[in-house]
Scaffold this motif. Structure first.
Motif, PDB file in Angstrom:
ATOM      1  N   THR A 554       0.815  -1.213   0.000  1.00  0.00           N
ATOM      2  CA  THR A 554       0.000   0.000   0.000  1.00  0.00           C
ATOM      3  C   THR A 554       0.848   1.263   0.000  1.00  0.00           C
ATOM      4  OG1 THR A 554      -0.101   0.086   2.423  1.00  0.00           O
ATOM      5  CG2 THR A 554      -1.841  -1.147   1.290  1.00  0.00           C
ATOM      6  N   ARG A 555       0.180   2.352  -0.420  1.00  0.00           N
ATOM      7  CA  ARG A 555       0.696   3.715  -0.248  1.00  0.00           C
ATOM      8  C   ARG A 555      -0.399   4.496   0.490  1.00  0.00           C
ATOM      9  NH1 ARG A 555       1.128   2.740  -5.663  1.00  0.00           N
ATOM     10  NH2 ARG A 555      -0.284   4.431  -6.254  1.00  0.00           N
ATOM     11  N   ASN A 556      -0.075   5.050   1.643  1.00  0.00           N
ATOM     12  CA  ASN A 556      -1.050   5.773   2.460  1.00  0.00           C
ATOM     13  C   ASN A 556      -0.815   7.273   2.331  1.00  0.00           C
ATOM     14  OD1 ASN A 556      -2.179   3.345   3.500  1.00  0.00           O
ATOM     15  ND2 ASN A 556      -0.482   3.178   4.916  1.00  0.00           N
ATOM     16  N   ILE A 557      -1.857   7.984   1.922  1.00  0.00           N
ATOM     17  CA  ILE A 557      -1.734   9.403   1.600  1.00  0.00           C
ATOM     18  C   ILE A 557      -2.754  10.190   2.410  1.00  0.00           C
ATOM     19  CG2 ILE A 557      -1.830  11.104  -0.264  1.00  0.00           C
ATOM     20  CD1 ILE A 557      -1.320   8.780  -2.213  1.00  0.00           C
ATOM     21  N   PRO A 558      -2.320  11.235   3.149  1.00  0.00           N
ATOM     22  CA  PRO A 558      -3.279  12.056   3.892  1.00  0.00           C
ATOM     23  C   PRO A 558      -4.007  13.030   2.974  1.00  0.00           C
ATOM     24  CG  PRO A 558      -1.061  12.902   4.208  1.00  0.00           C
ATOM     25  CD  PRO A 558      -0.920  11.662   3.360  1.00  0.00           C
ATOM     26  N   VAL A 559      -5.276  13.267   3.265  1.00  0.00           N
ATOM     27  CA  VAL A 559      -6.077  14.225   2.500  1.00  0.00           C
ATOM     28  C   VAL A 559      -6.934  15.023   3.479  1.00  0.00           C
ATOM     29  CG1 VAL A 559      -6.145  12.792   0.435  1.00  0.00           C
ATOM     30  CG2 VAL A 559      -7.973  12.601   2.119  1.00  0.00           C
ATOM     31  N   GLY A 697      -8.504  12.801   6.622  1.00  0.00           N
ATOM     32  CA  GLY A 697      -8.471  11.349   6.495  1.00  0.00           C
ATOM     33  C   GLY A 697      -7.218  10.864   5.797  1.00  0.00           C
ATOM     34  N   ILE A 698      -7.162   9.553   5.648  1.00  0.00           N
ATOM     35  CA  ILE A 698      -6.034   8.899   4.975  1.00  0.00           C
ATOM     36  C   ILE A 698      -6.622   7.953   3.939  1.00  0.00           C
ATOM     37  CG2 ILE A 698      -4.026   7.389   5.240  1.00  0.00           C
ATOM     38  CD1 ILE A 698      -3.894   8.306   8.164  1.00  0.00           C
ATOM     39  N   VAL A 699      -6.179   8.088   2.708  1.00  0.00           N
ATOM     40  CA  VAL A 699      -6.602   7.150   1.668  1.00  0.00           C
ATOM     41  C   VAL A 699      -5.511   6.096   1.489  1.00  0.00           C
ATOM     42  CG1 VAL A 699      -8.054   8.828   0.472  1.00  0.00           C
ATOM     43  CG2 VAL A 699      -5.670   8.581  -0.198  1.00  0.00           C
ATOM     44  N   THR A 700      -5.936   4.885   1.241  1.00  0.00           N
ATOM     45  CA  THR A 700      -5.012   3.771   1.038  1.00  0.00           C
ATOM     46  C   THR A 700      -5.061   3.354  -0.424  1.00  0.00           C
ATOM     47  OG1 THR A 700      -5.281   2.974   3.312  1.00  0.00           O
ATOM     48  CG2 THR A 700      -4.446   1.406   1.696  1.00  0.00           C
ATOM     49  N   VAL A 701      -3.952   3.531  -1.107  1.00  0.00           N
ATOM     50  CA  VAL A 701      -3.829   3.150  -2.513  1.00  0.00           C
ATOM     51  C   VAL A 701      -3.047   1.842  -2.567  1.00  0.00           C
ATOM     52  CG1 VAL A 701      -3.014   3.837  -4.785  1.00  0.00           C
ATOM     53  CG2 VAL A 701      -3.831   5.577  -3.172  1.00  0.00           C
ATOM     54  N   TYR A 702      -3.664   0.799  -3.093  1.00  0.00           N
ATOM     55  CA  TYR A 702      -2.997  -0.505  -3.121  1.00  0.00           C
ATOM     56  C   TYR A 702      -2.045  -0.605  -4.306  1.00  0.00           C
ATOM     57  CZ  TYR A 702      -5.494  -2.570   0.750  1.00  0.00           C
ATOM     58  OH  TYR A 702      -5.942  -2.857   2.013  1.00  0.00           O
ATOM     59  N   GLN A 703      -0.881  -1.164  -4.029  1.00  0.00           N
ATOM     60  CA  GLN A 703       0.082  -1.437  -5.093  1.00  0.00           C
ATOM     61  C   GLN A 703      -0.468  -2.562  -5.978  1.00  0.00           C
ATOM     62  OE1 GLN A 703       2.518   0.654  -5.031  1.00  0.00           O
ATOM     63  NE2 GLN A 703       3.637   0.731  -3.113  1.00  0.00           N
ATOM     64  N   ARG A 704       0.022  -2.600  -7.184  1.00  0.00           N
ATOM     65  CA  ARG A 704      -0.465  -3.606  -8.121  1.00  0.00           C
ATOM     66  C   ARG A 704      -0.125  -5.018  -7.640  1.00  0.00           C
ATOM     67  NH1 ARG A 704      -0.360  -3.358 -14.602  1.00  0.00           N
ATOM     68  NH2 ARG A 704      -1.254  -5.404 -14.990  1.00  0.00           N
ATOM     69  N   TYR A 705      -1.116  -5.925  -7.817  1.00  0.00           N
ATOM     70  CA  TYR A 705      -0.888  -7.329  -7.490  1.00  0.00           C
ATOM     71  C   TYR A 705      -1.000  -8.146  -8.772  1.00  0.00           C
ATOM     72  CZ  TYR A 705      -1.060 -11.896  -5.353  1.00  0.00           C
ATOM     73  OH  TYR A 705      -0.762 -13.187  -5.009  1.00  0.00           O
ATOM     74  N   PRO A 706      -0.143  -9.149  -8.963  1.00  0.00           N
ATOM     75  CA  PRO A 706       0.982  -9.544  -8.120  1.00  0.00           C
ATOM     76  C   PRO A 706       2.140  -8.560  -8.234  1.00  0.00           C
ATOM     77  CG  PRO A 706       0.936 -10.881 -10.095  1.00  0.00           C
ATOM     78  CD  PRO A 706      -0.303 -10.043 -10.139  1.00  0.00           C
ATOM     79  N   PRO A 707       3.078  -8.638  -7.296  1.00  0.00           N
ATOM     80  CA  PRO A 707       4.209  -7.700  -7.331  1.00  0.00           C
ATOM     81  C   PRO A 707       5.060  -7.938  -8.570  1.00  0.00           C
ATOM     82  CG  PRO A 707       4.574  -9.426  -5.687  1.00  0.00           C
ATOM     83  CD  PRO A 707       3.159  -9.575  -6.164  1.00  0.00           C
TER      84      PRO A 707
END
Length: 712
Positions: A554-559, A697-707
């Motif tokens: 994941t990448r966690n980004i504040p908004v 808040g914080i949004v969670t952007v998921y990295q691409r799967y599979p790595p």
């Protein structure tokens, strides 16, 4: 008394015996009490060690089979992590879209991108074969045979274990594999292979692709020849922050082939803001964007508080791959946030059949509508309960009931669907305002004639209220902040954002990087986000450090968002954001009464022109204040510096004794300034009950799967 030495010598036995008796008693006491206690303690310790192995016999002995069993369970738990990652990414995959012109040409989502190309058999250089001279000959966007195909049938699959059943769970095709074929078409950006069974695949070039040929001096993409038999190791689709080729970079920021003055990148901006039905220069629409009246085909200023983007010509003296990904990531988040505002408004505007027994008998919760004339079909939303009766032809009869505790004006539009195959019809309901609920004047019957009398109508299938600035749940977007700076709530103000990779530091060429556009983010020059020190700005003004945390998954980004919301619908707004596909985690919500009218200026002027004929209204036409023109949030000193707040108040209330404790303000911070505007004296002022809501808040952007098959 004379000591008789002789008598003592004669009676020495009895003298010694008399002294030994008490000493013996003392010795026995020591042995029984003190030494005995120490012996008992040692005995208990030995007994405990002796009994320890017995407790293992009661359960399973930790031998090799037990160790292997726990090792297997550990692998199952690890595979479950992959299942969760796969499912979470799958739910977000459709959000990571590049501009259509770019995607149709390079297929960032599902294209085959070469990691290495090995020439197994070189074609003879007899002049008959060679590098393609006409790059357009096999352009995949004009050649149907060269369309980006799916992966070949033999590609491997990624498997994970379902923790419930223990069976392998298919989590989709592994985004890596090997292709073998003959090059039949060549371009500097791609090659077309003819594989087994005459199947053709397009393979795209990437920066620093590894090329090997029988001639060790020929190891570049442009030295591949038509007719070469090659083996390609590839990955399917691009991963976040992958380098882009020069052609891909140019296509991203070059003028769009669709026409107009927009670059391909900028073609996405208008689609984002139109999701919320922004108020235009005529005063029509549902959501006011701070300081901007929507005009079709025109973009808001690049430094608008509600949407920030890179405008004009990009600085192209360097590789802009990283900046392209950062710019797209911001637009992906903006698009989702604007969609959530629309969802919150749809909660209000869309009617549901009422009561519940109007649902079909299958229990699937889908109302099929009705075709009977002169029969009431009931609908309900948070504002109204309406019985709609079709009288035949283009005639309707509505019974409207006000569900609010305050008056509601009419002069509102509705959309009714009377044919399952056609678009809904729009009609206006006018008249005097309805009194609050539970009053005699809260219910009224109204007859409607639709404007198109000869349309084929078969029944009543749906009803929807057309939202305006008066009826929308979210009536205004004042500001959206993504990444470093004022996006952190007070409880998280001690945290610092970071770049994608912790070892990223400001590059020499980035020193003195420009801010995006000529003005700062929230107003005058120099205002706006305070960039974190880790990554700094890129040459085109994008922040390298928008992340609170980065993991392999994941990448966690504040908004942070500042919205103007109808006080009756704050719960619906928060529900919409909590249900975000980006897993919006709300960390703090601030609310403050919004004293000014949300009436668009053009609508105010129209009302003034009408009302002044009768002398009923004065002081209308005043432009709505910017956020910050009125008293801010109560609280102590604001956290963190911020050069200037939303709306440009002369000074934030962060340092005042009872000033605002907000984050987006001038100097010491709080939301708002020190001035409270005069309320617009309109005849409908009692119909507005708005609050200013700031959501952190914080949004969670998921990295691409599979790595990726190779670490980046």
């Amino acid at each position: 008394m004379k000591f008789d030495k002789e008598t003592l010598l004669k009676q020495r036995f009895w003298v010694v015996l008399a002294g030994a008796a008490p000493l013996t008693i003392i010795a026995i006491f020591i042995l029984l009490v003190i030494v005995g206690g120490q012996i008992h303690a040692i005995y208990k310790e030995l007994e405990k060690k002796y009994d320890a192995p017995k407790s293992l016999v009661k359960g399973d002995l930790v031998n090799r089979p037990i160790i292997e069993d726990y090792s297997k369970k550990g692998k199952e738990i690890k595979s479950h992590e992959d299942v969760i990652w796969h499912d979470s990414y799958k739910g977000q995959a459709n959000l990571f879209n590049w501009p259509e012109e770019l995607e149709s040409r390079f297929h960032f989502k599902d294209g085959i991108f070469a990691r290495s190309v090995k020439v197994e058999q070189r074609v003879k250089k007899d002049g008959a074969a060679g590098k393609g001279d006409d790059p357009k000959a096999g352009d995949p966007k004009v050649d149907p045979k060269a369309a980006n195909a799916k992966a070949n049938d033999a590609k491997p699959e990624a498997k994970a274990t379902d923790p419930k059943s223990g069976d392998p769970k298919d989590v989709g095709p592994k985004d890596a594999g090997v292709l073998t074929g003959v090059i039949v078409k060549y371009d500097k950006d791609w090659i077309q292979l003819q594989c087994a069974d005459n199947k053709e695949e397009i393979v795209y070039n990437i920066p620093k692709v590894k090329v090997s040929t029988p001639d060790p001096t020929e190891k570049h993409w442009n030295q591949l020849l038509i007719g070469d038999k090659v083996t390609v190791q590839y990955e399917r689709g691009k991963y976040f922050n992958d380098p882009l080729t020069l052609s891909e970079q140019a296509a991203f920021i070059d003028p769009s082939e669709a026409g107009g003055s927009f670059t391909v990148y900028l073609t996405q901006v208008e689609d984002i803001i139109t999701q919320v039905q922004p108020i235009d220069e005529k005063g029509e629409g549902a959501v006011r964007l701070q300081g901007y009246a929507y005009r079709k085909g025109e973009l808001p200023p690049s430094q608008s508080s509600f949407l920030r983007y890179v405008s004009g010509d990009w600085i192209r003296s360097h590789d802009i791959s990283e900046e392209a990904w950062l710019a797209q990531q911001e637009l992906w988040i903006y698009r989702e946030l604007y969609r959530l505002v629309r969802v919150a408004n749809d909660y209000v505007g869309q009617f549901k059949p009422w009561p519940g027994d109007k649902l079909d008998g299958k229990g699937d919760g889908i109302w099929k509508g009705g075709t009977e004339k002169n029969k009431p079909y009931s609908f309900k939303n948070p504002y109204w309960e309406i019985d709609v009766v079709w009288k035949g032809g283009n005639e309707l009869e509505l019974t409207m009931k006000n569900l609010l505790d305050r008056r509601q004006k009419l002069d509102i539009h509705f959309l009714v669907k009377m044919n399952e195959e056609s678009e809904p019809e729009k009609f206006l309901v006018g008249g005097e305002p309805l009194l609050p609920k539970d009053n005699e004047g809260a219910i009224r019957k109204i007859k409607i004639e639709l404007t198109k009398p000869f349309l084929p109508r078969t029944g009543i299938y749906s009803l929807e209220q057309v939202l305006t600035w008066e009826t929308a749940a979210v009536k205004g977007i004042e500001s959206i902040v993504i990444g470093p700076g004022n996006s952190l709530s007070q409880r998280m103000s001690n945290l610092q954002t970071r770049p994608l990779k912790k070892d990223d530091t400001p590059k020499e060429k980035d020193k003195g990087a420009k801010a995006v556009g000529a003005v700062g983010r929230f107003g005058k020059e120099g205002d706006g986000n305070q960039r974190g020190p880790a990554g700094g700005n890129t040459p085109n003004g994008l922040s390298r450090d928008p992340y609170l945390d980065v993991t392999p998954q994941t990448r966690n980004i504040p908004v942070a968002l500042a919205l103007i919301v109808d006080q009756d619908h704050t719960d619906r707004v928060l529900t919409a954001f909590s249900n975000s596909r980006f897993r919006f985690l709300i960390t703090e919500v601030l609310k403050n009464r919004y004293p000014a009218s949300m009436r668009p200026q053009s609508a105010q002027l129209t009302q003034a022109a009408s009302a002044n004929l009768t002398g009923e209204v004065k002081n209308v036409g005043q432009a709505p204040p910017r956020l910050g023109d009125f008293e801010g949030f109560r609280g102590g000193k604001a956290f963190g510096p911020g050069p200037k707040g939303l709306g440009g108040a002369p000074k934030g209330l962060g340092t005042q004794p009872q000033g605002g404790g907000g984050r987006l303000a001038k100097e010491d911070g709080g939301f708002g300034g020190t001035q409270r505007p005069q309320r617009n004296a309109t005849v409908n002022e009692d119909l507005e009950a708005n609050i200013e809501m700031v959501i952190y808040g914080i949004v969670t952007v998921y990295q691409r799967y599979p790595p990726p098959s190779e670490p980046r």
